[in-house]
Scaffold this motif. Sequence first.
Motif, PDB file in Angstrom:
ATOM      1  N   SER A  54      -2.124   0.310  -8.065  1.00  0.00           N
ATOM      2  CA  SER A  54      -2.446   1.544  -8.781  1.00  0.00           C
ATOM      3  C   SER A  54      -1.418   2.653  -8.546  1.00  0.00           C
ATOM      4  O   SER A  54      -1.375   3.628  -9.289  1.00  0.00           O
ATOM      5  CB  SER A  54      -3.843   2.041  -8.386  1.00  0.00           C
ATOM      6  N   VAL A  55      -0.574   2.516  -7.532  1.00  0.00           N
ATOM      7  CA  VAL A  55       0.424   3.535  -7.223  1.00  0.00           C
ATOM      8  C   VAL A  55       1.824   3.113  -7.675  1.00  0.00           C
ATOM      9  O   VAL A  55       2.761   3.898  -7.615  1.00  0.00           O
ATOM     10  CB  VAL A  55       0.435   3.840  -5.700  1.00  0.00           C
ATOM     11  N   LEU A  75       2.500  -1.971  -5.262  1.00  0.00           N
ATOM     12  CA  LEU A  75       1.543  -0.952  -4.816  1.00  0.00           C
ATOM     13  C   LEU A  75       0.364  -0.815  -5.764  1.00  0.00           C
ATOM     14  O   LEU A  75      -0.472   0.070  -5.585  1.00  0.00           O
ATOM     15  CB  LEU A  75       2.238   0.394  -4.649  1.00  0.00           C
ATOM     16  N   GLU A 117       0.851  -1.185   0.000  1.00  0.00           N
ATOM     17  CA  GLU A 117       0.000   0.000   0.000  1.00  0.00           C
ATOM     18  C   GLU A 117       0.888   1.237   0.000  1.00  0.00           C
ATOM     19  O   GLU A 117       1.994   1.227   0.546  1.00  0.00           O
ATOM     20  CB  GLU A 117      -0.906   0.033   1.237  1.00  0.00           C
ATOM     21  N   GLY A 118       0.418   2.298  -0.611  1.00  0.00           N
ATOM     22  CA  GLY A 118       1.189   3.526  -0.621  1.00  0.00           C
ATOM     23  C   GLY A 118       0.446   4.633  -1.333  1.00  0.00           C
ATOM     24  O   GLY A 118      -0.622   4.418  -1.922  1.00  0.00           O
ATOM     25  N   CYS A 119       0.995   5.821  -1.279  1.00  0.00           N
ATOM     26  CA  CYS A 119       0.459   6.944  -2.035  1.00  0.00           C
ATOM     27  C   CYS A 119       1.643   7.791  -2.483  1.00  0.00           C
ATOM     28  O   CYS A 119       2.735   7.710  -1.926  1.00  0.00           O
ATOM     29  CB  CYS A 119      -0.522   7.768  -1.210  1.00  0.00           C
ATOM     30  N   MET A 141       2.685  11.678  -4.832  1.00  0.00           N
ATOM     31  CA  MET A 141       2.210  12.881  -5.496  1.00  0.00           C
ATOM     32  C   MET A 141       3.375  13.521  -6.241  1.00  0.00           C
ATOM     33  O   MET A 141       4.509  13.527  -5.751  1.00  0.00           O
ATOM     34  CB  MET A 141       1.643  13.876  -4.475  1.00  0.00           C
TER      35      MET A 141
END
Length: 213
Positions: free
Chosen positions: A139-140, A137, A26-28, A30
């Motif tokens: 989609s990331v 991850l 998991e992650g995000c 930008m």
Amino acid sequence: SQAHMLSETQRCRPFDAEADGYVRGEGCAMLMVQRQSAQRGRTLPDNTIRGLAINQDGHSLSLVAPSGPQQQRCIRTALLSAGADAAQVGFLEANSTGGKLGDAVEVGALRAVFGAAHPVGGAPLRIGAVKGLLGNLESVVGMASLLKAMLVLRARQVTPNPFPVVLSPQVAANAHNFEMEVVRSGRAQLSAAPQLAALSNFGFAGTNVHLLL
């Protein structure tokens, strides 16, 4: 798990003989993007997107069977978009998920495009895969790959995999006559000369993206 795609050892091992599937993560992330025209004549920074290509595998035998020819086409189109050739690429951030079939197909596509520029005994194409550090991850993961490639260019060093890599027989066979180096330990230096970094990301349903920095 029913499709036997997840790693039973809970480690993602890109290109490795002990690879047994992928690990979910998991992650995000930008990014702030600025048009090149806004640089107003200044020298472009290392993290400039020079070329980009996107295509789709089309009909395939299964959801997890990637198309090598379409991957090749995507990479060649990105190089054309950047006005660059394969010899200018010193580092490639690969898609590798730690699956024996997908990794072998990807290396075969890389050899077809980069093999002539990086023959055995010549300068290696250094290869990394962020999934070995973070897991997949999903989609990331494309953003994670891009951020890693940007950091590699900035530091002129390639972050190694967290374990020694012994190429799987399938990957090694498809790397025949191709000087590729999956960075195993230490921090491999990129040359001081201007070089491009490339990255590949291949979507679950057959979408291929290749980008050049």
